[in-house]
Design a protein around this motif. Structure first.
Motif, mmCIF file in Angstrom:
data_model
loop_
_atom_site.group_PDB
_atom_site.id
_atom_site.type_symbol
_atom_site.label_atom_id
_atom_site.label_comp_id
_atom_site.label_asym_id
_atom_site.label_seq_id
_atom_site.Cartn_x
_atom_site.Cartn_y
_atom_site.Cartn_z
ATOM 1 N N GLU A 120 0.814 -1.217 0.000
ATOM 2 C CA GLU A 120 0.000 0.000 0.000
ATOM 3 C C GLU A 120 0.848 1.268 0.000
ATOM 4 O O GLU A 120 0.605 2.201 -0.781
ATOM 5 N N GLY A 121 1.858 1.336 0.870
ATOM 6 C CA GLY A 121 2.684 2.529 0.951
ATOM 7 C C GLY A 121 3.471 2.775 -0.323
ATOM 8 O O GLY A 121 3.624 3.920 -0.773
ATOM 9 N N LEU A 122 3.975 1.698 -0.927
ATOM 10 C CA LEU A 122 4.732 1.819 -2.167
ATOM 11 C C LEU A 122 3.824 2.245 -3.310
ATOM 12 O O LEU A 122 4.215 3.063 -4.157
ATOM 13 N N ARG A 123 2.612 1.723 -3.340
ATOM 14 C CA ARG A 123 1.662 2.126 -4.382
ATOM 15 C C ARG A 123 1.337 3.616 -4.265
ATOM 16 O O ARG A 123 1.318 4.339 -5.274
ATOM 17 N N LYS A 124 1.116 4.057 -3.061
ATOM 18 C CA LYS A 124 0.813 5.474 -2.841
ATOM 19 C C LYS A 124 1.972 6.353 -3.292
ATOM 20 O O LYS A 124 1.771 7.393 -3.940
ATOM 21 N N ALA A 125 3.190 5.945 -2.975
ATOM 22 C CA ALA A 125 4.375 6.728 -3.353
ATOM 23 C C ALA A 125 4.533 6.790 -4.865
ATOM 24 O O ALA A 125 4.814 7.857 -5.429
ATOM 25 N N LYS A 126 4.323 5.671 -5.554
ATOM 26 C CA LYS A 126 4.511 5.652 -7.003
ATOM 27 C C LYS A 126 3.416 6.455 -7.708
ATOM 28 O O LYS A 126 3.673 7.130 -8.703
#
Length: 293
Positions: free
Chosen positions: A268-274
């Protein structure tokens, strides 16, 4: 009949020759994608005529990939080769792009196709990440400007003297990570550091007060498409991820058209960042699951 071998640097030239005719944004078009993740001799490679097929063992499951697919005729040939190789054993055919999937006339018996959102690539316009113009990049631009104002920094290219310090930074990052970390990622990064010249990798270091605050690992394909494999930073420095991204693009990737920052793995956090970097598109990938047993 497919003859799989352990992937090695000796395969790089032939791999690139097999995908040379296909202008692909797909991350599996880059040899490094597989070579770096051969962390436990779990990646095999085979060549058949003008095709390249990669086999990865992830967990106890066999996944096959072929970046040399240009049309459904190629798909049919490669699927038949893999199916014959498996001799009735279950397998996954991964990394298939939307155009191929939409034009498969008939899904093979015993198989099903699903959209693999977690493995789909984030594709950005280089000009966007290089300039950070416009309202949608306002927050990123502010991070960069603030970083420039508040820290004494330098961006340098990697050499072997930084090896231990990079892995130490990685260990510190992993200890503070808010999401699960693949235990093999450190091995993949060490492979990049050890073989960066042979793999034509660009490794950039953001030094703050002469210490590594962040690093990135990237490459440029023969089609002038950039790919970012790793990017880690010490988040005690505000805006450091925006800064390492900005410096990497402007120092190494500035003459490309697109930058592939790979998948988010469903984190989730990586998706938000990308997503916060406003991708030009999400390169959709599909998974063909074949069950016979």
């Amino acid at each position: 009949m497919l003859n799989f071998e352990d992937i090695s640097l000796n395969h790089k030239q032939n791999y690139e020759k097999c995908v040379a005719e296909n202008l692909k944004l797909n991350s599996i078009s880059d040899f490094n994608f597989f070579y770096l993740w051969n962390t436990k001799n779990n990646v095999k490679i085979a060549f058949y005529n003008n095709y390249v097929i990669v086999k990865g063992i992830w967990g106890k499951k066999s996944y096959f990939y072929s970046p040399s697919i240009a049309n459904t005729e190629d798909f049919d040939k490669i699927y038949s080769l893999i199916s014959e190789h498996q001799q009735g054993k279950n397998f996954y055919f991964a990394g298939l792009d939307k155009d191929i999937v939409n034009n498969i006339p008939c899904i093979p018996k015993g198989c099903s196709i699903s959209f693999d959102r977690n493995a789909s690539d984030y594709i950005y316009l280089t000009d966007d990440l290089k300039n950070l113009h416009g309202k949608k990049f306002h927050a990123k631009k502010n991070f960069v400007n603030s970083f420039v104002k508040n820290y004494k920094y330098e961006f340098v290219e990697y050499n072997e003297s930084y090896y231990d310090e990079i892995l130490k930074l990685y260990d510190n990052w992993m200890g503070l990570s808010l999401h699960a970390v693949d235990s093999k990622e450190k091995i993949a990064i060490s492979i990049a550091l050890e073989h960066y010249k042979q793999l034509d990798l660009k490794i950039g270091l953001l030094l703050i007060d002469d210490k590594i605050g962040a690093f990135s690992v990237s490459a440029i394909s023969a089609h002038n498409i950039a790919q970012v494999f790793f990017e880690k930073a010490d988040t005690n420095y505000k805006g450091i991820y925006a800064m390492i991204n900005y410096l990497t693009v402007n120092n190494f990737l500035q003459n490309t058209e697109y930058i592939n920052r790979e998948e988010d793995m469903g984190i989730e956090g990586l998706r938000k960042a990308k997503l916060s970097y406003n991708p030009a598109l999400i390169y959709e990938k599909y998974l063909l699951e074949c069950k016979y047993e």
